[in-house]
Design an enzyme around this catalytic site. Structure first.
Site, PDB file in Angstrom:
ATOM      1  CB  SER A  93      96.366  99.188  65.871  1.00 25.28           C
ATOM      2  OG  SER A  93      96.945  98.001  66.356  1.00 25.28           O
ATOM      3  CE  LYS A 113      96.384  96.327  69.476  1.00 25.40           C
ATOM      4  NZ  LYS A 113      97.439  96.680  68.528  1.00 25.40           N
ATOM      5  CE  LYS A 170      96.916 104.315  66.372  1.00 28.51           C
ATOM      6  NZ  LYS A 170      96.960 102.870  66.038  1.00 28.51           N
TER       7      LYS A 170
END
EC number: 1.1.1.60
Length: 293
Positions: A96, A171, A239
């Site tokens: 990701s 995502k 993140k």
């Protein structure tokens, strides 16, 4: 069946590589920490000493590493994939990362004679173990079709969502929704406990109504048990929310709740919870409420 190099055998990558081996693919795994290759070897795969060694004979290279710089290092770094893979190799990035980085790397891959799709996953460690991941795929339609047998071995819901970078964008949206669900679930449980409610019974009935969700099913018990062993670490979700807020700003989209969630994740990390499962946001709600387990 394909010959697959799998780079990155962490919490998610290891069971995914094992499932590929169990499906009959020939899998060679590489991880910076060599002992992480043991489950793959037990499943019939092999351990590589380097990325170059892993990808030399591969038809497919799968990557599952934490962040954009890690993917860049795997692909374009010294002794990386681009310098050592065979022409025509299909690269599937399960990581990701930032959508713009994915799009740029896909262009570079094409220029070097490779094909790259972004295929980030959702479902956490249970989904990886059970080959039940949701996989959102960006890239060319023909590359998606070529990757399908590999994706089918690790996922259950597999959807081509658009050109390169689209998988990463979806995502990012997924991580926004998941973070919001975890946070409000944590707040609800702290609220219920403050009133002395039978929380196990409360979670059961909440799960049967409109409040029910995959997050409630997978994370409520971890909160009740105060068991925050990582399936997906707060560090990584922090993140991902950084990706959400940055990409939203670039698109001119307002995500006020996303911004608050990013700050709550940052607070959790600042309080030493970065290595915990993201259900550990519960601890932050307890701290804000002046309550400790």
């Amino acid at each position: 069946m394909s010959t697959i190099a799998f780079i990155g055998l962490g919490i998610m990558g290891s069971p995914m590589a094992v499932n590929l081996a169990n499906a009959g693919h020939s899998v060679s795994g590489y991880n910076r920490t060599p002992d992480r290759t043991e489950p793959l070897v037990k499943a019939g795969g092999s351990a590589a000493d380097s990325i170059a060694d892993a990808v030399a004979e591969a038809d497919v290279v799968a990557i599952m590493v934490p962040d954009s710089p890690d993917v860049e290092e795997v692909l374009v770094g010294e002794d990386g994939v681009f310098d050592n893979a065979k022409p025509g190799t299909l690269i599937i990035d399960f990581s990701s990362i930032r959508p713009d980085v994915t799009a740029r790397l896909a262009t570079q891959a094409t220029e070097r004679g490779f094909a790259l799709i972004d295929a980030p996953v959702s479902g956490g460690e249970p989904g990886a173990i059970n080959a039940a991941l949701s996989i959102m795929v960006g890239g060319a339609a023909e590359d998606f079709e070529r990757a399908k047998p590999v994706l089918d071995a690790v996922g259950k819901t597999i959807v081509h969502v658009g050109p390169s970078g689209s998988g990463q964008t979806v995502k990012a949206a997924n991580q926004l929704i998941v973070a919001a669900n975890i946070q409000v679930l944590a707040e609800a449980i702290v609220f219920l406990e403050a009133y002395g409610v039978d929380t196990a019974a409360a979670v059961e009935v909440l799960g049967g109504g409109l409040a029910g969700s995959a997050v409630l099913n997978q994370k409520a018990q971890k909160m009740l048990d105060r068991n925050f062993d990582p399936g997906f670490r707060i560090d990584l979700h922090h993140k991902d929310l950084g990706i959400v807020t940055a990409a939203a700003r670039e698109a001119g989209v307002v995500v006020p709740l996303g911004a608050v969630l990013a700050q709550l994740m940052a607070s959790a990390r600042a309080n030493g919870d970065g290595g915990l499962d993201h259900s550990g946001l519960f601890r932050g709600v307890e701290r804000l409420s002046g309550r400790t387990s």
